[in-house]
Design a protein around this motif. Structure first.
Motif, PDB file in Angstrom:
ATOM      1  N   LEU A  32       0.822  -1.228   0.000  1.00 30.88           N
ATOM      2  CA  LEU A  32       0.000   0.000   0.000  1.00 30.88           C
ATOM      3  C   LEU A  32       0.849   1.269   0.000  1.00 30.88           C
ATOM      4  N   SER A  35      -0.932   2.873  -3.051  1.00 35.58           N
ATOM      5  CA  SER A  35      -2.331   2.536  -3.330  1.00 35.58           C
ATOM      6  C   SER A  35      -3.062   2.423  -2.006  1.00 35.58           C
ATOM      7  N   ASP A  36      -4.379   2.219  -2.116  1.00 35.28           N
ATOM      8  CA  ASP A  36      -5.216   2.232  -0.919  1.00 35.28           C
ATOM      9  C   ASP A  36      -5.971   0.907  -0.808  1.00 35.28           C
ATOM     10  N   GLU A  37      -6.118   0.451   0.438  1.00 32.78           N
ATOM     11  CA  GLU A  37      -6.793  -0.833   0.653  1.00 32.78           C
ATOM     12  C   GLU A  37      -8.249  -0.800   0.171  1.00 32.78           C
ATOM     13  N   SER A  38      -8.843   0.410   0.116  1.00 33.06           N
ATOM     14  CA  SER A  38     -10.247   0.519  -0.307  1.00 33.06           C
ATOM     15  C   SER A  38     -10.453   0.047  -1.750  1.00 33.06           C
TER      16      SER A  38
END
Ligand code: NAD
Ligand code: UD1
Length: 340
Positions: A32, A35-38
């Motif tokens: 991450l 980037s984003d976990e969502s």
């Protein structure tokens, strides 16, 4: 099962969607850092399936080994996207780039041997061609000395995979991406640049959204159709699909040691001004721009000969420039909650 490293990133997330939609069981590894976990929620919204996820620094061999102890024996293939990719940053912090991108690949290769995982698809780049003497470039076009440490990591990674595939039971493909743009038609996933975008299309969509005052076109005195640089802009969904074709090729490959390289582009070069005009056609929005000076390290023109991917991967890009730009704009609007 397919392990997708960098699977919450821009190209990785689009590839996860295509893999899941084609019945693959997907496990994502990412730290991450970009980037984003969502993104996993978005992949689930699009496909109805949430990939299993491990937050792990792939450049850390011990951490990675612990994850592979859990999942390695179920994996048949790995698509290795995870890498740092900011060209300018790589010039200022070369060791960060060499360490991250080379160690990550080598750690993955070690785990592939440990768990006898046969298939690897690697994210390479047209940056390995530098300024080619002739366009379009084929896979046989000689690579040139890289313009940046980032570019050099791609060339070096290709060589590491080639050499390893000669001695390890490894079937591998490097895909040399040209310029990926666009977003999934749902506008739920797309490219999320941190800070001021370096790349053309995010700068164009942010200017259209009013976040940037105007686009600066870096030079109009190149030897091209209108003086601005020419690139091969490939829709990220087409690019994602190329990974499935590459996997299929590896799955049916009977040789235990094989290594191959494919250009993944549209085969068509577009100038910066053509992109700005295509954006207007696709969205109705005229982006403010001015002509500035040339950007250091930019090459005049590069676009792909995709014959090899067309024939041997049975893959062809299907989506055009305007479609790609429309999808980029839809993603920007959706992300920023801008009404039509
Ligand atoms: P991205 O930054 O959106 O995705 C890369 C992902 O890898 C990110 O989610 C990041 O968090 C992760 N990552 C990086 N280092 C890691 C590490 N050590 N451990 C775990 N996770 C790590 O980038 P992208 O645009 O999706 O690019 C994917 C791949 O394609 C990269 O290898 C990139 O170099 C290559 N590529 C990209 C382009 C492009 O224009 N986007 C062009 C050619 C090649
Ligand atoms: C850049 C990287 C390359 C990487 C690729 C994909 C450099 C020198 N190269 O390629 O290594 O593989 O991204 O991530 O950074 N442009 C403008 N104004 C802008 C931005 C871009 O005119 O504000 C022009 C550029 O001069 C270029 C074209 O748009 O001609 C595309 O630029 P960009 O999106 O940054 O991609 P590349 O330079 O092709």
């Amino acid at each position: 099962m397919v392990i997708v490293t960098g699977g919450t990133g821009y190209i990785g997330s689009h590839t996860c969607v295509e893999l899941i939609n084609n019945g693959y069981d997907v496990v994502v590894l990412d730290n991450l850092s970009n980037s984003d976990e969502s993104v996993l929620n978005s992949i689930e919204e699009i496909t109805g399936k949430r990939p299993q996820f491990f937050k792990v620094d792939i450049d850390n061999a011990e951490q990675l080994a612990l994850v592979f102890n859990k999942i390695g024996s179920q994996a048949e293939s790995i698509i290795h996207f995870a890498a740092k990719k900011a060209v300018g940053e790589s010039v200022n912090e070369p060791l960060l780039y060499y360490r991250n991108n080379l160690d990550s690949l080598m750690n993955i290769l070690v785990e592939m041997e440990r768990f006898q995982i046969p298939n690897l698809v690697f994210s390479s780049s047209c940056t390995v061609y530098g300024q080619p003497d002739v366009c379009p470039v084929t896979e046989a076009t000689p690579r040139k000395e890289a313009e940046s440490p980032y570019g050099n990591t791609k060339s070096m990674c290709e060589d590491i995979i080639r050499d390893t595939s000669r001695v390890q039971q490894l079937k591998a493909i490097s895909l040399r991406y040209f310029n990926p743009i666009g977003a999934h038609e749902s506008a739920k996933i797309g490219e999320l640049p941190v800070g001021v975008p370096n790349n053309l299309v995010p700068f164009v969509t942010q200017t259209a959204a009013g976040i940037r005052k105007e686009l600066t076109i870096f030079g109009d005195d190149y030897d091209t159709i209108d003086g601005t640089c020419v690139r091969d802009y490939i829709h990220v969904v087409d690019l994602a699909k190329a990974h499935l074709r590459a996997l299929r090729k590896l799955e049916v490959e009977t040789r235990q040691n094989s290594y191959d390289i494919f250009n993944i582009g549209t085969g068509k070069g577009s100038s910066v001004l053509e992109v700005v005009n295509a954006f207007k056609k696709a969205t109705g929005i005229s982006v403010n721009y001015k002509i500035g000076s040339r950007r250091n390290g930019d090459i005049t023109a590069v676009y792909a000969d995709t014959t090899k991917a067309n024939t041997e991967l049975n893959w062809k890009s299907e989506l055009g420039l305007e479609e790609a730009l429309r999808s980029s704009w839809n993603w920007e609007r959706n992300y920023r909650k801008i009404r039509a």
